[in-house]
Scaffold this motif. Structure first.
Motif, mmCIF file in Angstrom:
data_model
loop_
_atom_site.group_PDB
_atom_site.id
_atom_site.type_symbol
_atom_site.label_atom_id
_atom_site.label_comp_id
_atom_site.label_asym_id
_atom_site.label_seq_id
_atom_site.Cartn_x
_atom_site.Cartn_y
_atom_site.Cartn_z
ATOM 1 N N ARG A 11 0.112 -8.797 -1.445
ATOM 2 C CA ARG A 11 0.760 -7.893 -2.389
ATOM 3 C C ARG A 11 -0.213 -7.351 -3.430
ATOM 4 O O ARG A 11 -0.014 -6.253 -3.951
ATOM 5 N N GLU A 15 -1.558 -4.004 -2.623
ATOM 6 C CA GLU A 15 -0.620 -2.888 -2.736
ATOM 7 C C GLU A 15 -0.543 -2.335 -4.145
ATOM 8 O O GLU A 15 0.041 -1.276 -4.371
ATOM 9 N N ARG A 16 -1.128 -3.071 -5.092
ATOM 10 C CA ARG A 16 -1.022 -2.669 -6.481
ATOM 11 C C ARG A 16 -2.325 -2.004 -6.945
ATOM 12 O O ARG A 16 -3.353 -2.074 -6.272
#
Length: 236
Positions: A110, A113-114
């Motif tokens: 994750r 994705e940032r």
């Protein structure tokens, strides 16, 4: 230090001490990393790694202009969030995915994705999700942080456990035993006191060293440097 370092501290008593950022300068000279009884998460924009507890100084080789972001766990807290005893990570830099723990691999995925808020987002997750701090290990760290730290035998008696159990729990919580932890904390005290208006020997005595020989011995074992060389490196 040829790079630029800045940090944002969190409130005392939290599972994280600070969020930090290091940008390497134009020179590719290695950055000195000293043992401090802490564990850091490192993010370079591609990989999320855990920097295990160091038993001696290391040199981080970072490409010119490269940016590294980090989260520093309070001593004794990383093992409870990771779910891994810290002695298996001592002196290592390990990709979180390689620990084989699904929730940590998901976090690492994750992160990619940032964007610029990746470490702020991760810090918020850790501050919300980290288990409560181990009160016994907090007490051990506090007692060993004193200028005249308690002995292993005294710590074990006060905690109502055997010395063998204390050694095992310190290995899990800090990555090494209480004697090494005490030496690392003492060296850190010396480095903090070197900024005061005192001589180097006065700073050493204030930190808990008996004499110059003991300071030199600890400095050599933990960093491979003489006290003069260490102070010069840290002052850069």
């Amino acid at each position: 230090m040829s790079g630029r370092y800045r940090q944002h501290a969190y409130a005392p008593g939290r599972s994280l001490l600070c969020r930090w950022e290091y940008v390497q300068g134009a020179e590719a000279s290695p950055a000195l990393v000293l043992p401090d009884a802490c564990v850091d998460l490192l993010w370079d924009g591609e990989r999320l790694r855990i920097a295990g507890p160091d038993t001696r100084a290391q040199y981080a080789r970072i490409a010119p202009g490269r940016r590294i972001s980090g989260l520093r766990f309070a001593p004794g807290t990383a093992t409870r969030w990771l779910g891994v005893p810290l002695h298996v990570l001592a002196d290592q830099r390990v990709d979180l995915r390689d620990l084989g723990i699904a929730r940590l691999a998901t976090l690492a995925d994750r992160m990619t994705e940032r964007d610029a808020d990746a470490m702020v987002w991760l810090a918020d997750r850790i501050l919300l999700d980290a288990p409560a701090r181990d009160a016994a290990m907090q007490a051990v760290h506090a007692r060993l942080s004193c200028v005249q730290p308690a002995s292993v035998a005294q710590l074990a008696r006060d905690l109502g456990i055997t010395e063998r159990t204390l050694l095992r729990r310190c290995d899990e919580a800090f990555g090494y035993g209480p004697k090494l932890l005490a030496r690392i904390l003492r060296l850190q005290r010396f480095l903090h006191r070197r900024h005061d208006d005192t001589t180097r020997m006065e700073a050493a005595l204030d930190a808990g060293y008996y004499d110059a020989a003991q300071l030199a011995g600890d400095t050599r074992r933990l960093t491979g440097l003489t006290p003069t060389q260490l102070v010069a490196q840290v002052a850069r």
